[in-house]
Scaffold this active site. Structure first.
Site, PDB file in Angstrom:
ATOM      1  N   GLU A 295       0.780  -1.230   0.000  1.00  0.00           N
ATOM      2  CA  GLU A 295       0.000   0.000   0.000  1.00  0.00           C
ATOM      3  C   GLU A 295       0.815   1.285   0.000  1.00  0.00           C
ATOM      4  O   GLU A 295       0.344   2.308  -0.500  1.00  0.00           O
ATOM      5  CB  GLU A 295      -0.921  -0.001   1.238  1.00  0.00           C
ATOM      6  CG  GLU A 295      -1.975  -1.093   1.239  1.00  0.00           C
ATOM      7  CD  GLU A 295      -2.980  -0.903   0.118  1.00  0.00           C
ATOM      8  OE1 GLU A 295      -3.481   0.218  -0.067  1.00  0.00           O
ATOM      9  OE2 GLU A 295      -3.250  -1.892  -0.594  1.00  0.00           O
TER      10      GLU A 295
ATOM     11  N   SER B 227     -52.013 -25.684  39.846  1.00  0.00           N
ATOM     12  CA  SER B 227     -51.670 -26.211  41.175  1.00  0.00           C
ATOM     13  C   SER B 227     -50.226 -25.942  41.579  1.00  0.00           C
ATOM     14  O   SER B 227     -49.875 -26.100  42.752  1.00  0.00           O
ATOM     15  CB  SER B 227     -51.938 -27.715  41.227  1.00  0.00           C
ATOM     16  OG  SER B 227     -53.316 -27.975  41.049  1.00  0.00           O
TER      17      SER B 227
END
Length: 811
Positions: free
Chosen positions: A87, A479
């Site tokens: 680069e 229950s």
């Protein structure tokens, strides 16, 4: 001659002056209003948040940009050299703009003008950082000038390594990876220090156009570009000719990430995600780089998922066969159709094509091979019951259920224990016929002493439904709520042998409203019975009378105290579980029974650290100065931490309730679990019309809850109750979770007396009596006790919102 030289020098000076003035004018004109580059000194890039299980295994990652920030000192020098070669060769020598590269690019572009070739760029790494952080991607002369000015300024303000760190952690390298560390994991499943030279060169080849150099789709272009980077590194003196040659001949191999733990907990992880957003916001979650340590136990999670899957499928099979997934269309691609169908199924479930059907077997094509569905693993496939509950005749011929070209679900026989009957021994090529359950459910497991959630599965298949039935579904517990009515009575001075009248009861709900007539599940009446029997046999009439005696206000208080319902209506039906709650709340409430009545809050997260490792949240917020030992641990005594949990009920009452719930497993509605030989207690729950089935239970150190029901409430099936739908799932999970663990009794608090009594009458008997059980009593209590009754003709009034309920006693 002198005159010519003077004029020439004057012209040169004038030109230089004009150029200088032009440069100053450019800097003055374009340098105004530029972004503040100094902000980059404190730049914190978006970083991935990671969620870990309790054992450190990675569960999930959340990120808007999948990035792992790495300081430049931790980046291998050769990787830096690869990027510089690809680069910006002169990175360490220019001042932000490489004029030599700029001139070379301009000349090349002029030569190539009109040839259709892409223009050559000359941006330095500094310029790329400037563009990525401070400017836009606009293609214009103005932007390039601003980019150059900011690059000059950045080079004066930052060291080269600082600029490199910004670049290497920000650059996009394809496949959703930002920065070199994330890319190394994504492409090669390696950390940066594990990368070899060819892999470093490949990563350096990506910034220009990641999609053009995909290692699989564009393999040839990717290798060519990688080798170009290697050549540049060799020419720049970073690697030798031999190294370059060997690297160029290396194959480009991509490896899938293996960092995720094998345990899958999508419902748990999604609930963690929602809590993180509520606590810290979306930005912190997706960009903040948090490290989240959760309470999840991957082992328990796996067996919870499997137990819920097996239980739901077994229940669904009892309701009958609803038909195949579909029929293969003529000319369709078999492999593609089966793969698409299999992708929607649970793990270890496969889509199969029926190729031939006979009376006792069906031939199928599955997972690229031929196999068999024997009748013994498909006998359940009779049509569903009719609306009036009548069951169709049993299946005797597979041709009545399957046809050629049907696409069906199959699974290994080992995952369908309810189908293996009569000592049938399946062969290696045998598969069981399956179907996707219509019914849903959830299971949770938590530590009753701390509230840490160890496992949670909120449904059959997260890929089909993300709705979490453990925390989002409000349902009537039936229950399973009763223990808190009995606990309130125990705190009020009643004992497990207090007798309660089991007889008809009528509730006048007010003018124009029908009378409420609770009944036992058996539709029978049993006369005076002890409290223990009332909870063991889940007697509705006894529970309603007990609630009338202690008052619904007290029942409401206990429901709120234990986190079940913040505002339970003052209606007698609420004592039988008509008030809605969630599975997680109910399981935590049971955990508070076995821990001695101490308050716990269910938690999914133990600790959260920010990107710098600082702890920003800790669930256990107790102060422990003795835990901080700067000089290191060297045989000091274990620090003692205060117990800051609130005491919600008398520990003696809590133990009595635990003992009564243990009786549910030994003699009551949960007795099918007794065969496991473990110390366990719990309670079933079934609501009207059998729409919801529950079992909530615990061992001394583990609380477990199971809920089963349809998302749109409807009956679970004929004779399907909490005992048949939830208890088997609970037992399956419990058995596997307690393997190799010692069996210990429930912890008994000081003051409890143990006296042998008759299991049905509550009267004291010899310990050798066949009906004798060991009952628990508080100091001053003795076997027997007064009878709780609503005298015939007596009316009781209970205040409820906007109306008064009149209770009439009948016997």
């Amino acid at each position: 001659m002198f005159r010519f030289v003077s004029i020439t020098l004057s012209l040169i000076f004038l030109m230089l002056l004009l150029v200088g003035a032009g440069i100053l004018w450019v800097f003055w004109t374009y340098g105004k209003g530029l972004p503040d580059y100094q902000q980059l000194a404190n730049y914190q890039p978006p970083v991935v948040t990671r969620v870990h299980a309790g054992n450190g295994a990675l569960l999930a990652e959340y990120a808007s940009e999948k990035r792992l920030f790495v300081p430049v000192e931790a980046i291998p020098p050769r990787l830096i050299q690869a990027f510089i070669s690809a680069e910006d060769k002169a990175f360490y020598h220019h001042f932000g703009v490489d004029f030599r590269a700029l001139t070379r690019a301009a000349f090349t572009n002029i030569v190539n003008y009109g040839n259709g070739r892409r223009p050559v760029g000359a941006s330095t790494i500094t310029q790329q950082v400037t563009k990525n952080f401070l400017l836009t991607n606009e293609v214009s002369i103005d932007r390039k000038i601003k980019e150059a000015i900011l690059s000059f300024r950045m080079e004066r303000a930052f060291a080269k390594d600082q600029i490199l760190a910004l670049y290497l952690n920000e650059i996009y390298l394809g496949l959703g990876s930002y920065g070199v560390a994330a890319a190394a994991l994504k492409y090669f499943d390696k950390s940066l220090d594990q990368l070899d030279l060819p892999e470093m060169a490949y990563l350096a080849a990506l910034p220009k156009a990641p999609n053009n150099y995909h290692p699989i789709r564009n393999r040839r272009a990717a290798i060519t570009r990688r080798n170009w980077v290697l050549k540049e590194m060799q020419q720049n003196g970073y690697i030798s000719d031999d190294e370059a040659g060997r690297a160029k001949n290396t194959q480009l191999q991509m490896s899938n990430q293996s960092g995720f733990d094998a345990a899958d907990a999508p419902y748990f992880t999604e609930e963690v995600r929602r809590q993180l957003i509520r606590k810290f916001g979306k930005t912190s979650l997706y960009d903040g780089g948090l490290s989240v340590r959760t309470t999840l136990d991957p082992f328990l999670q796996q067996i919870a998922d499997n137990a819920l899957e097996r239980g739901l499928e077994a229940l669904d099979r009892r309701q009958g066969w609803r038909g195949p997934l579909g029929v293969l269309a003529e000319g369709a691609d078999i492999e593609k159709v089966l793969a698409e169908q299999t992708a929607r199924l649970r793990p270890n479930h496969y889509a199969a094509l029926v190729t031939k059907v006979e009376r006792r077997a069906a031939e199928i094509y599955v997972q690229g091979r031929k196999a068999i569905i024997p009748f013994e693993l498909a006998y359940w496939a009779y049509p569903p019951r009719s609306k009036d509950g009548v069951r169709p005749p049993a299946l005797s011929d597979l041709r009545n259920a399957l046809s050629k070209n049907d696409i069906v679900i199959v699974q290994s026989p080992g995952s369908t224990p309810d189908l293996t009957q009569n000592n049938f021994d399946p062969a290696l090529n045998h598969f069981a016929l399956g179907q996707r359950p219509d019914v849903e459910g959830a299971i949770v497991a938590l530590d009753p002493h701390t509230g840490r959630l160890l496992a949670m599965s909120g449904g059959y298949n997260f890929a089909e439904s993300e709705f979490n039935r453990a925390v989002q579904a409000l349902r009537q517990p039936g229950s399973a709520f009763k223990p808190f009515v009995y606990l309130a009575a125990l705190d009020a001075g009643y004992s497990p042998t207090t007798r309660i009248l089991d007889a008809p009861l009528v509730v006048d709900q007010g003018p124009g409203k029908p009378k409420w007539k609770p009944a036992n599940y058996t539709k029978r009446f049993y006369g005076p019975s002890i409290m223990r029997v009332g909870i063991e046999k889940s007697r509705n009439l006894m529970t309603a009378r007990l609630a009338m005696t202690i008052g619904m206000k007290k029942v409401q208080d206990y429901a709120k105290r234990f986190g079940l319902n913040d505002n339970l209506p003052l209606l007698l039906s609420m004592s039988l579980g008509a008030g809605e709650t969630t599975l997680l709340r109910l399981t935590a409430a049971y955990g508070m029974l076995v821990n001695g009545g101490r308050k716990i809050t269910p938690s999914l997260i133990d600790r959260i650290q920010d990107r710098h490792g600082k702890t920003i949240y800790r669930h256990d917020d107790r102060n422990c100065k003795a835990c901080l030992v700067p000089q290191g641990w060297n045989g000091q005594s274990i620090p003692s931490l205060p117990d800051t949990r609130a005491q919600l009920t008398d520990p003696l009452s809590a133990f009595q309730m635990v003992s009564m719930l243990e009786g549910v497993v030994k003699r009551g509605t949960g007795r099918s679990i007794r065969k496991l030989g473990l110390v366990v207690a719990g309670k079933t729950g079934t609501t009207n019309d059998n729409t919801n089935g529950w079992f909530i239970g615990f061992t001394p150190d583990l609380a477990i809850g199971v809920f089963i029901g349809y998302d749109r409430p409807r009956p679970l099936g004929k004779r399907e109750t909490g005992s048949t739908v939830a208890v088997p799932i609970f037992g399956d999970f419990l058995m596997r979770s307690q393997i190799d663990k010692p069996v210990i009794p429930f912890r008994r608090p000081n003051g409890i007396q143990i006296i042998p009594v008759h299991s049905e009458t509550g009267e004291r008997v010899s310990a050798k009596n066949k009906k004798a059980i060991l009952e628990t009593f508080k100091p001053g209590q003795r076997p027997g006790g007064k009878l709780i009754d609503v005298a015939p003709g007596m009316n009781m009034k209970i205040r409820a919102p906007n109306r008064t309920l009149t209770i009439q006693g009948l016997y």
